[in-house]
Write a protein that holds these residues in place. Sequence first.
Motif, short mmCIF file in Angstrom:
data_model
loop_
_atom_site.label_atom_id
_atom_site.label_comp_id
_atom_site.label_asym_id
_atom_site.label_seq_id
_atom_site.Cartn_x
_atom_site.Cartn_y
_atom_site.Cartn_z
N ALA A 47 10.64 7.79 -63.46
CA ALA A 47 11.38 6.86 -64.32
C ALA A 47 10.42 5.76 -64.73
O ALA A 47 9.60 5.33 -63.92
N PRO A 48 10.48 5.32 -65.98
CA PRO A 48 9.57 4.26 -66.41
C PRO A 48 9.72 3.04 -65.51
O PRO A 48 10.81 2.65 -65.15
N SER A 49 8.60 2.43 -65.17
CA SER A 49 8.64 1.27 -64.28
C SER A 49 8.81 -0.04 -65.04
O SER A 49 9.26 -1.02 -64.49
N ALA A 50 8.43 -0.06 -66.29
CA ALA A 50 8.56 -1.28 -67.08
C ALA A 50 9.42 -0.98 -68.30
O ALA A 50 9.41 0.13 -68.81
N PRO A 51 10.17 -1.98 -68.78
CA PRO A 51 11.00 -1.74 -69.96
C PRO A 51 10.13 -1.39 -71.16
O PRO A 51 9.07 -1.96 -71.35
N ALA A 52 10.58 -0.44 -71.94
CA ALA A 52 9.86 -0.05 -73.14
C ALA A 52 10.11 -1.06 -74.24
O ALA A 52 11.00 -1.90 -74.15
N ALA A 53 9.31 -0.98 -75.29
CA ALA A 53 9.51 -1.85 -76.44
C ALA A 53 10.93 -1.66 -76.93
O ALA A 53 11.43 -0.55 -76.99
N GLY A 54 11.60 -2.73 -77.27
CA GLY A 54 12.96 -2.65 -77.76
C GLY A 54 13.99 -2.64 -76.66
O GLY A 54 15.18 -2.65 -76.91
N ALA A 55 13.56 -2.59 -75.40
CA ALA A 55 14.50 -2.57 -74.29
C ALA A 55 15.08 -3.96 -74.07
O ALA A 55 14.45 -4.96 -74.34
N ASN A 56 16.29 -4.00 -73.57
CA ASN A 56 16.99 -5.26 -73.31
C ASN A 56 16.52 -5.82 -71.96
O ASN A 56 17.05 -5.48 -70.92
N ALA A 57 15.50 -6.67 -72.00
CA ALA A 57 14.90 -7.21 -70.78
C ALA A 57 15.85 -8.12 -70.01
O ALA A 57 15.66 -8.34 -68.82
N SER A 58 16.87 -8.66 -70.67
CA SER A 58 17.79 -9.58 -69.99
C SER A 58 18.98 -8.87 -69.35
O SER A 58 19.89 -9.51 -68.87
N ALA A 59 18.96 -7.55 -69.33
CA ALA A 59 20.07 -6.79 -68.74
C ALA A 59 20.16 -7.08 -67.25
O ALA A 59 19.18 -7.41 -66.59
N SER A 60 21.37 -6.95 -66.71
CA SER A 60 21.60 -7.17 -65.28
C SER A 60 20.86 -6.10 -64.47
O SER A 60 20.51 -5.05 -65.01
N PRO A 61 20.66 -6.33 -63.18
CA PRO A 61 20.03 -5.30 -62.35
C PRO A 61 20.80 -3.98 -62.41
O PRO A 61 20.18 -2.91 -62.47
N ALA A 62 22.12 -4.01 -62.39
CA ALA A 62 22.91 -2.78 -62.46
C ALA A 62 22.70 -2.07 -63.80
O ALA A 62 22.58 -0.84 -63.84
#
Length: 175
Positions: A38-53
Amino acid sequence: MRRLLPAAFLALVAIAPASAFARSSVPVASVPVASVPAPSAPAAGANASASPAAREAAQVVDAFMTALASGQLDSARQLMAPHAVVIANGHVLGERDAYIDGAAKADAAALGSVPRELLRRDARAGSDVAWVLSEKRLHTGAAQGPSEVVVESMVLARTTAGWKITHIHWSGRHG
C-alpha cells in the motif's frame, strides 16, 4: 476507447458489460494480502487532511487497486466484503465472487499495462462506514486512443478484520 473503459472500467468503459476494464484475460497469481504493498505517502491530489480512519480506508482502496492491477485477484477478493457490489459505466458486474471470478480477470489484464495518475482523492470515515472518491487519469497511449479519466467511488465497512470494500462504482470519460 472501447477496449479499456466502456464496459471495461478503469481503463474502463465499454467492451462488454461483463468487464470493467477489459482487453484480454491474463493468468491469475494467488498472493496473500500482506504481500500487496500500500502506498506509504499520499499521492498527488490526495486529501491530506483526512482523518486517520479515512486514510486507513484509502489504503485499503489503494491495496485493492494494486492487487487488481497486478492480477492478484485472491488478494483483491480478501479486501472486499462477501456481498460487495461492483458497478461500472451503468452495468452491474456482480457481487464480489462473481466479479473476481469473471470481469476482474479482464480488468487486471487491462490495468496491468496502463499507467494511472491520481488526480483527486477525497475520503471520509465514521466509526463503521467510510467512502473514498478518486479521480484518475489512465494514459492509454496513441494506439488505444486518448487518455481516459475514471471516477471511482468505494464504500467500506469496518469489520473485526479491518476495513472491507462493500461497494465499488467506476465511470469514465475521455480526458
